[in-house]
Design a protein around this motif. Sequence first.
Motif, PDB file in Angstrom:
ATOM      1  N   ALA A 187      -7.974 -16.412  28.777  1.00  0.00           N
ATOM      2  CA  ALA A 187      -7.573 -17.480  27.858  1.00  0.00           C
ATOM      3  C   ALA A 187      -6.080 -17.776  27.984  1.00  0.00           C
ATOM      4  N   TRP A 188      -5.265 -16.724  28.079  1.00  0.00           N
ATOM      5  CA  TRP A 188      -3.819 -16.931  28.252  1.00  0.00           C
ATOM      6  C   TRP A 188      -3.525 -17.621  29.576  1.00  0.00           C
ATOM      7  N   GLN A 189      -4.218 -17.211  30.645  1.00  0.00           N
ATOM      8  CA  GLN A 189      -3.999 -17.821  31.946  1.00  0.00           C
ATOM      9  C   GLN A 189      -4.325 -19.314  31.911  1.00  0.00           C
ATOM     10  N   ALA A 190      -5.439 -19.658  31.256  1.00  0.00           N
ATOM     11  CA  ALA A 190      -5.833 -21.066  31.182  1.00  0.00           C
ATOM     12  C   ALA A 190      -4.790 -21.883  30.416  1.00  0.00           C
ATOM     13  N   GLN A 191      -4.300 -21.321  29.311  1.00  0.00           N
ATOM     14  CA  GLN A 191      -3.301 -22.025  28.528  1.00  0.00           C
ATOM     15  C   GLN A 191      -1.987 -22.171  29.292  1.00  0.00           C
ATOM     16  N   ASP A 192      -1.594 -21.108  29.972  1.00  0.00           N
ATOM     17  CA  ASP A 192      -0.345 -21.153  30.722  1.00  0.00           C
ATOM     18  C   ASP A 192      -0.448 -22.092  31.919  1.00  0.00           C
ATOM     19  N   ARG A 193      -1.626 -22.160  32.514  1.00  0.00           N
ATOM     20  CA  ARG A 193      -1.824 -23.057  33.658  1.00  0.00           C
ATOM     21  C   ARG A 193      -1.606 -24.513  33.250  1.00  0.00           C
ATOM     22  N   LEU A 194      -2.016 -24.838  32.010  1.00  0.00           N
ATOM     23  CA  LEU A 194      -1.816 -26.207  31.516  1.00  0.00           C
ATOM     24  C   LEU A 194      -0.343 -26.486  31.227  1.00  0.00           C
ATOM     25  N   ALA A 199       3.677 -23.054  38.218  1.00  0.00           N
ATOM     26  CA  ALA A 199       3.717 -21.603  38.393  1.00  0.00           C
ATOM     27  C   ALA A 199       2.396 -21.056  38.927  1.00  0.00           C
ATOM     28  N   TRP A 200       1.397 -21.920  39.096  1.00  0.00           N
ATOM     29  CA  TRP A 200       0.069 -21.467  39.506  1.00  0.00           C
ATOM     30  C   TRP A 200      -0.318 -22.153  40.812  1.00  0.00           C
ATOM     31  N   PRO A 201      -0.094 -21.513  41.951  1.00  0.00           N
ATOM     32  CA  PRO A 201      -0.473 -22.118  43.230  1.00  0.00           C
ATOM     33  C   PRO A 201      -1.981 -22.271  43.324  1.00  0.00           C
ATOM     34  N   PRO A 202      -2.439 -23.221  44.108  1.00  0.00           N
ATOM     35  CA  PRO A 202      -3.894 -23.406  44.266  1.00  0.00           C
ATOM     36  C   PRO A 202      -4.559 -22.141  44.797  1.00  0.00           C
ATOM     37  N   VAL A 203      -5.752 -21.860  44.284  1.00  0.00           N
ATOM     38  CA  VAL A 203      -6.515 -20.692  44.713  1.00  0.00           C
ATOM     39  C   VAL A 203      -7.602 -21.148  45.669  1.00  0.00           C
TER      40      VAL A 203
END
Length: 212
Positions: A187-194, A199-203
């Motif tokens: 949940a934190w990752q999803a919020q931070d990604r938005l 800061a989140w390179p494509p996976v």
Amino acid sequence: MEPLTVLVGPAAPLMLANVDTDVIIRIERLTTPPAEGLGPYAFEALRYAADGSPAPDFVLNQPAFREAPILLAGPNFGCGSSREGAVHALRARGIRCVVAPSFGDIFFNNCFQNGLLPICLPLQDIQQLAAEAAGGGAFTVDLQECTLRTPAGQVLPFTVDPLRRQALLHGEDDIASTLKHLDQIRAWQAQDRLGRPWAWPPVPADAPHPST
């Protein structure tokens, strides 16, 4: 890891000070066998004579203590180099608990990551335990109650960090304890990604999921 709740068995008295990780497991023994195969090399310098035969005076070679799950030790046990294999060797030898007045800091932390319980008690208490242990009677280490019971019925309390105690009781290392909160992490990752997409390179689509 295998959970540790109650441990019953003989306590082998190895009342030497400053037993370092190189005495517990020699560095060259860490190059080939897996962790579970290190048991025969635990305490090799003390355990075997120059001709390779078992040293009769070494406590873990004595019939009463060959299967001992508890080790009584002197001050500063596990000092020396950082060597997680020292804990692996003890575990592979069947030891799940070491009781000593003090421990090397890194060794102490490695114990909890590998299912081995280090207990700190005053030297005078351990010397009394060692005298009673000489008969080969069963000791009981109860991590639920944080007590150590001697064959004669004496009960000694000990303390363990609450989080580490829970991890041992449930057989969890730091990774397993962290993954218990995987939903919150995602949940934190999803919020931070938005909020911080840079800061989140494509996976890559074929990349394994972090939880697998």
